[in-house]
Design an enzyme around this catalytic site. Sequence first.
Site, mmCIF file in Angstrom:
data_model
loop_
_atom_site.group_PDB
_atom_site.id
_atom_site.type_symbol
_atom_site.label_atom_id
_atom_site.label_comp_id
_atom_site.label_asym_id
_atom_site.label_seq_id
_atom_site.Cartn_x
_atom_site.Cartn_y
_atom_site.Cartn_z
ATOM 1 N N ARG A 1 -9.799 0.269 8.858
ATOM 2 C CA ARG A 1 -9.255 -1.056 9.114
ATOM 3 C C ARG A 1 -10.241 -1.935 9.863
ATOM 4 O O ARG A 1 -9.945 -3.101 10.127
ATOM 5 C CB ARG A 1 -8.036 -0.884 10.005
ATOM 6 C CG ARG A 1 -6.768 -1.410 9.428
ATOM 7 C CD ARG A 1 -5.718 -1.061 10.439
ATOM 8 N NE ARG A 1 -4.481 -1.708 10.221
ATOM 9 C CZ ARG A 1 -3.463 -1.138 9.580
ATOM 10 N NH1 ARG A 1 -3.585 0.030 9.017
ATOM 11 N NH2 ARG A 1 -2.334 -1.787 9.502
ATOM 12 N N ARG B 1 12.049 -5.295 4.475
ATOM 13 C CA ARG B 1 11.602 -3.903 4.326
ATOM 14 C C ARG B 1 12.511 -2.940 5.105
ATOM 15 O O ARG B 1 12.915 -3.201 6.223
ATOM 16 C CB ARG B 1 10.174 -3.742 4.842
ATOM 17 C CG ARG B 1 9.761 -2.270 4.861
ATOM 18 C CD ARG B 1 8.300 -2.059 4.893
ATOM 19 N NE ARG B 1 7.667 -2.605 6.080
ATOM 20 C CZ ARG B 1 6.370 -2.497 6.297
ATOM 21 N NH1 ARG B 1 5.605 -1.901 5.410
ATOM 22 N NH2 ARG B 1 5.837 -3.018 7.380
ATOM 23 N N LYS C 1 0.840 -1.210 0.000
ATOM 24 C CA LYS C 1 0.000 0.000 0.000
ATOM 25 C C LYS C 1 0.875 1.260 0.000
ATOM 26 O O LYS C 1 0.673 2.158 -0.811
ATOM 27 C CB LYS C 1 -0.939 0.008 1.228
ATOM 28 C CG LYS C 1 -1.866 -1.197 1.298
ATOM 29 C CD LYS C 1 -2.802 -1.130 2.485
ATOM 30 C CE LYS C 1 -2.122 -1.158 3.839
ATOM 31 N NZ LYS C 1 -1.394 -2.424 4.134
ATOM 32 N N ARG D 1 0.018 -9.556 13.016
ATOM 33 C CA ARG D 1 -0.639 -8.507 12.224
ATOM 34 C C ARG D 1 -1.503 -9.128 11.125
ATOM 35 O O ARG D 1 -2.573 -8.622 10.807
ATOM 36 C CB ARG D 1 0.412 -7.570 11.620
ATOM 37 C CG ARG D 1 1.046 -6.672 12.672
ATOM 38 C CD ARG D 1 2.303 -6.012 12.170
ATOM 39 N NE ARG D 1 2.085 -5.088 11.087
ATOM 40 C CZ ARG D 1 3.045 -4.627 10.293
ATOM 41 N NH1 ARG D 1 4.298 -5.022 10.475
ATOM 42 N NH2 ARG D 1 2.764 -3.796 9.338
ATOM 43 N N ARG E 1 11.453 -1.363 10.771
ATOM 44 C CA ARG E 1 10.388 -1.111 11.732
ATOM 45 C C ARG E 1 10.382 -2.179 12.827
ATOM 46 O O ARG E 1 10.624 -3.341 12.553
ATOM 47 C CB ARG E 1 9.029 -1.114 11.017
ATOM 48 C CG ARG E 1 8.633 0.242 10.530
ATOM 49 C CD ARG E 1 7.457 0.235 9.619
ATOM 50 N NE ARG E 1 6.279 -0.492 10.082
ATOM 51 C CZ ARG E 1 5.120 -0.487 9.438
ATOM 52 N NH1 ARG E 1 4.992 0.203 8.313
ATOM 53 N NH2 ARG E 1 4.099 -1.180 9.883
HETATM 54 P P1 AP5 Z 1 4.824 -1.583 1.824
HETATM 55 O O1 AP5 Z 1 4.473 -0.748 0.651
HETATM 56 O O2 AP5 Z 1 5.623 -0.965 2.916
HETATM 57 O O3 AP5 Z 1 3.510 -2.293 2.412
HETATM 58 P P2 AP5 Z 1 2.261 -1.717 3.186
HETATM 59 O O4 AP5 Z 1 1.071 -2.414 2.601
HETATM 60 O O5 AP5 Z 1 2.252 -0.216 3.175
HETATM 61 O O6 AP5 Z 1 2.571 -2.290 4.615
HETATM 62 P P3 AP5 Z 1 2.462 -1.681 6.078
HETATM 63 O O7 AP5 Z 1 3.204 -2.617 6.984
HETATM 64 O O8 AP5 Z 1 2.879 -0.253 6.126
HETATM 65 O O9 AP5 Z 1 0.986 -1.804 6.318
HETATM 66 P P4 AP5 Z 1 0.289 -1.972 7.610
HETATM 67 O O10 AP5 Z 1 -1.064 -1.777 7.066
HETATM 68 O O11 AP5 Z 1 0.440 -3.168 8.428
HETATM 69 O O12 AP5 Z 1 0.993 -0.895 8.554
HETATM 70 P P5 AP5 Z 1 0.558 0.550 9.015
HETATM 71 O O13 AP5 Z 1 1.738 1.398 8.971
HETATM 72 O O14 AP5 Z 1 -0.678 0.978 8.283
HETATM 73 O O15 AP5 Z 1 5.574 -2.906 1.274
HETATM 74 C C1 AP5 Z 1 6.086 -3.886 2.155
HETATM 75 C C2 AP5 Z 1 7.490 -4.335 1.675
HETATM 76 O O16 AP5 Z 1 7.361 -5.019 0.434
HETATM 77 C C3 AP5 Z 1 8.452 -3.157 1.410
HETATM 78 O O17 AP5 Z 1 9.741 -3.546 1.772
HETATM 79 C C4 AP5 Z 1 8.351 -2.943 -0.103
HETATM 80 O O18 AP5 Z 1 9.535 -2.379 -0.651
HETATM 81 C C5 AP5 Z 1 8.123 -4.366 -0.601
HETATM 82 N N1 AP5 Z 1 7.324 -4.409 -1.818
HETATM 83 C C6 AP5 Z 1 6.313 -3.579 -2.176
HETATM 84 N N2 AP5 Z 1 5.791 -3.947 -3.367
HETATM 85 C C7 AP5 Z 1 6.467 -5.068 -3.740
HETATM 86 C C8 AP5 Z 1 6.391 -5.935 -4.864
HETATM 87 N N3 AP5 Z 1 5.511 -5.746 -5.858
HETATM 88 N N4 AP5 Z 1 7.235 -6.992 -4.920
HETATM 89 C C9 AP5 Z 1 8.131 -7.206 -3.940
HETATM 90 N N5 AP5 Z 1 8.276 -6.413 -2.852
HETATM 91 C C10 AP5 Z 1 7.439 -5.356 -2.747
HETATM 92 O O19 AP5 Z 1 0.116 0.263 10.515
HETATM 93 C C11 AP5 Z 1 1.035 -0.053 11.548
HETATM 94 C C12 AP5 Z 1 0.293 -0.208 12.866
HETATM 95 O O20 AP5 Z 1 -0.380 1.038 13.202
HETATM 96 C C13 AP5 Z 1 -0.839 -1.247 12.886
HETATM 97 O O21 AP5 Z 1 -0.351 -2.552 13.131
HETATM 98 C C14 AP5 Z 1 -1.733 -0.704 14.000
HETATM 99 O O22 AP5 Z 1 -1.211 -1.003 15.262
HETATM 100 C C15 AP5 Z 1 -1.651 0.803 13.803
HETATM 101 N N6 AP5 Z 1 -2.708 1.332 12.895
HETATM 102 C C16 AP5 Z 1 -2.499 1.990 11.699
HETATM 103 N N7 AP5 Z 1 -3.669 2.330 11.138
HETATM 104 C C17 AP5 Z 1 -4.639 1.895 11.981
HETATM 105 C C18 AP5 Z 1 -6.057 1.925 11.934
HETATM 106 N N8 AP5 Z 1 -6.715 2.471 10.893
HETATM 107 N N9 AP5 Z 1 -6.755 1.367 12.967
HETATM 108 C C19 AP5 Z 1 -6.094 0.822 14.026
HETATM 109 N N10 AP5 Z 1 -4.756 0.731 14.134
HETATM 110 C C20 AP5 Z 1 -4.020 1.273 13.121
#
Ligand code: AP5
Length: 214
Positions: free
Chosen positions: A88, A123, A13, A167, A156
């Site tokens: 979410r 990552r 994402k 997760r 991270r």
């Molecule tokens: P990346 O693009 O970083 O993936 P992402 O989908 O953005 O993953 P996140 O871990 O950021 O999502 P998340 O939803 O768990 O975390 P968030 O920060 O929202 O890609 C991942 C890796 O793959 C990278 O290394 C990238 O380079 C690689 N990659 C990308 N595309 C690729 C491809 N095509 N092929 C190969 N490799 C590839 O949330 C973190 C925490 O915050 C949560 O756990 C929760 O505690 C809290 N939180 C956040 N939002 C909320 C909410 N709305 N409600 C409640 N808690 C929340």
Amino acid sequence: MRVILLGAPGAGKGTQARFITESKGIPQISTGDMLRAAVKAESPLGLKVKAVMASGGLVSDQIIIDLVKERIAQPDCAKGFLFDGFPRTIVQAEALIQNNVEIDLVLEIDVADEEIIKRMSGRRMHPASGRTYHIDYNPPKQEGVDDETGEPLIQRDDDKEETVRNRLEVFHDQTQPLIEFYKKQAGDGQCRFATVNGIGSVESITAQVLEAIA
Ligand code: AP5
């Protein structure tokens, strides 16, 4: 344009969000980035959410809803925005409806769990901007530093395998039901819904994403 990017942790994402924001000229609203900034600043919000984030659990709906309401009231959101990592839960999605926040497109990025585990371990992130890289699949131009600022990249805390598995469980339990929720909304003409296969090169997925948001 108002877009929701939906997908498992590590589905890509954040990686694809930057292409959408550039193409549409709208800000990215990543609740994860906002919460990590609060944790880093040791603000009252950061202290409240630090432990739950480190465990891979979800922060409470009310905290997130308040955070998002305040963010989308800012002037740069007047022409639209991209939600990354929000909503979410069904409660968060319903809060959007209750607050009359209409959505144009919900875009799901679909990636299987085992691929997610591989991606997370490699990552690396630029903390100030939230830009993400992967040591093998999407490496920075120079090892260990951000392409645009030259600042160091970090791993991270919640990217350890055990936390990633937790997760993923939380995703299947609480976030995946949103796929059916938004398919139904799309069926009722409330928004568009599209799914992109998130396996393949970053460039090939970007091409599908840009086609879906056109
Ligand atoms: P990346 O693009 O970083 O993936 P992402 O989908 O953005 O993953 P996140 O871990 O950021 O999502 P998340 O939803 O768990 O975390 P968030 O920060 O929202 O890609 C991942 C890796 O793959 C990278 O290394 C990238 O380079 C690689 N990659 C990308 N595309 C690729 C491809 N095509 N092929 C190969 N490799 C590839 O949330 C973190 C925490 O915050 C949560 O756990 C929760 O505690 C809290 N939180 C956040 N939002 C909320 C909410 N709305 N409600 C409640 N808690 C929340």
